[in-house]
Write an enzyme that holds these catalytic residues in place. Sequence first.
Site, PDB file in Angstrom:
ATOM      1  N   ASP A 137       0.816  -1.229   0.000  1.00  0.00           N
ATOM      2  CA  ASP A 137       0.000   0.000   0.000  1.00  0.00           C
ATOM      3  C   ASP A 137       0.844   1.272   0.000  1.00  0.00           C
ATOM      4  OD1 ASP A 137      -2.360  -1.687   0.447  1.00  0.00           O
ATOM      5  OD2 ASP A 137      -1.643  -1.846   2.504  1.00  0.00           O
ATOM      6  N   HIS A 157      -4.138  -2.291  -6.678  1.00  0.00           N
ATOM      7  CA  HIS A 157      -3.560  -1.026  -7.138  1.00  0.00           C
ATOM      8  C   HIS A 157      -4.687  -0.142  -7.630  1.00  0.00           C
ATOM      9  CE1 HIS A 157       0.758  -2.575  -8.145  1.00  0.00           C
ATOM     10  NE2 HIS A 157       0.281  -3.112  -7.054  1.00  0.00           N
ATOM     11  N   THR A 168       3.190 -12.810   2.587  1.00  0.00           N
ATOM     12  CA  THR A 168       2.495 -13.427   1.464  1.00  0.00           C
ATOM     13  C   THR A 168       3.297 -14.665   1.048  1.00  0.00           C
ATOM     14  OG1 THR A 168       1.391 -12.968  -0.631  1.00  0.00           O
ATOM     15  CG2 THR A 168       3.583 -12.008  -0.354  1.00  0.00           C
ATOM     16  N   VAL A 183      -7.449  -1.769  -0.497  1.00  0.00           N
ATOM     17  CA  VAL A 183      -8.165  -1.836  -1.789  1.00  0.00           C
ATOM     18  C   VAL A 183      -8.794  -3.216  -1.958  1.00  0.00           C
ATOM     19  CG1 VAL A 183      -7.881  -1.702  -4.313  1.00  0.00           C
ATOM     20  CG2 VAL A 183      -6.538  -0.211  -2.854  1.00  0.00           C
TER      21      VAL A 183
END
EC number: 6.3.4.4
Length: 454
Positions: free
Chosen positions: A40, A68, A268, A328
């Site tokens: 981010d 994004h 991740t 997002v």
Amino acid sequence: MSGTRASNDRSSHPGAGGHKRPRYDVGNKVTVVLGAQWGDEGKGKVVDLLAMDSDIICRCQGGNNAGHTVVVEGKEYDFHLFPSGIINPKAISFIGNGVVIHLPGLFEEADKNEKKGLKDWEKRLIISDRAHIVCDFHQAVDGLQEVQRQAQEGKNIGTTKKGIGPTYSSKASRTGLRICDLLSDFDEFSARFKNLAHQYQSMFSNLEVDVDGQLKKLKMYAEKIRPMVRDGVYFMYDALHGSPKKILVEGANAALLDIDFGTYPFVTSSNCTVGGVCTGLGIPPQNVGNVYGVVKAYTTRVGIGAFPTEQINESGTLLQTRGHEWGVTTGRKRRCGWLDLVILRYAHMINGFTALALTKLDILDVLDEIKVGVAYRLNGKRIPYFPANQEILQKIEVEYEVMPGWKSDTTGARKWDDLPTKAQNYIRFVETHIGVPVKWVGVGKSRESMIELF
């Protein structure tokens, strides 16, 4: 951005018997944009600037767990799996072998952005045949694993439940399904799909998989993507060794979320540092040119995990409110804190940034004073490294440098001289501490609000 060709000057002098040795031509170099914190940071905005005059824009890792946002002519486009360069009508967008692809997600994203004005994307998108497929059951497993973690340890990783981790697990255990498998013998693909589904069902008794329904959908998607699929290695080799081209690689996630170098296990499942560019596209390291690190003027993090400079107080709330800090992809509130130069230095050690983009400087406009984390102390002693262990990281004390705020609006600034002196000092402080120049400063949402310094 470097679109130049370089050759390795091991000169082609004649060898024994007058034989002329071949001379290795490095070819075009790729420009890379990477996140330097926990995601981010505003990578999309930097990519958007560079994508305007790029010929090819690539994604090399991650999946639709990335988010994004790009604003063009007042319209907000949200990209998750697409390279955000897809909005450039003159460029090719490439999804590399290191990316994991949820096909329903890909087409859903296309539909949403088509409604906002994205046109002819299918003519500009190329997908590597070696990319792995995220199946619907991978997403279901992602959710079930999170529930299991919560029950066992009382804490979860904070996954986006997009099936990314389980897909990379299938890939590593060599049971994964790739785009090339989907496009060849469908009976063989179906058998492997069923085996994989049954494997997961034996691990999770409450996992329901509509095998026939999912296979029917995948067969339909196979025909839709067939014209876009290429051998990714040959595609990239041609791009690097053909005519001079500007090639941009858009990193997803960020350094502190990297599977090897991030704050494990709260990370991740892919390499979001510079090594992922080579393995996720099939290109040699000598074809990596400029590496731009994107860093917010403060720090944010989504989900749990250590966060040394976090401010659970008025300062943190102010940053969250002024910075509109929610994700997002997930809509979750982001945790906020001061800029941490220890993690930025660590990200630079791994990635070798040639320049930085410092974003959201304007969020700090109202502060009387601004703190910057410059060192970590463990048991009262300064430590020269970023600790790997989560428990140790939780115990860290941060040493801060306190800087005066500039107390004026920077959102109208369009060049260096428009910035208040104290804001310039803040930027210079970051540069000096990391030893990397700041090339862009972001003071707002639009493309125009990225000030280019050199």
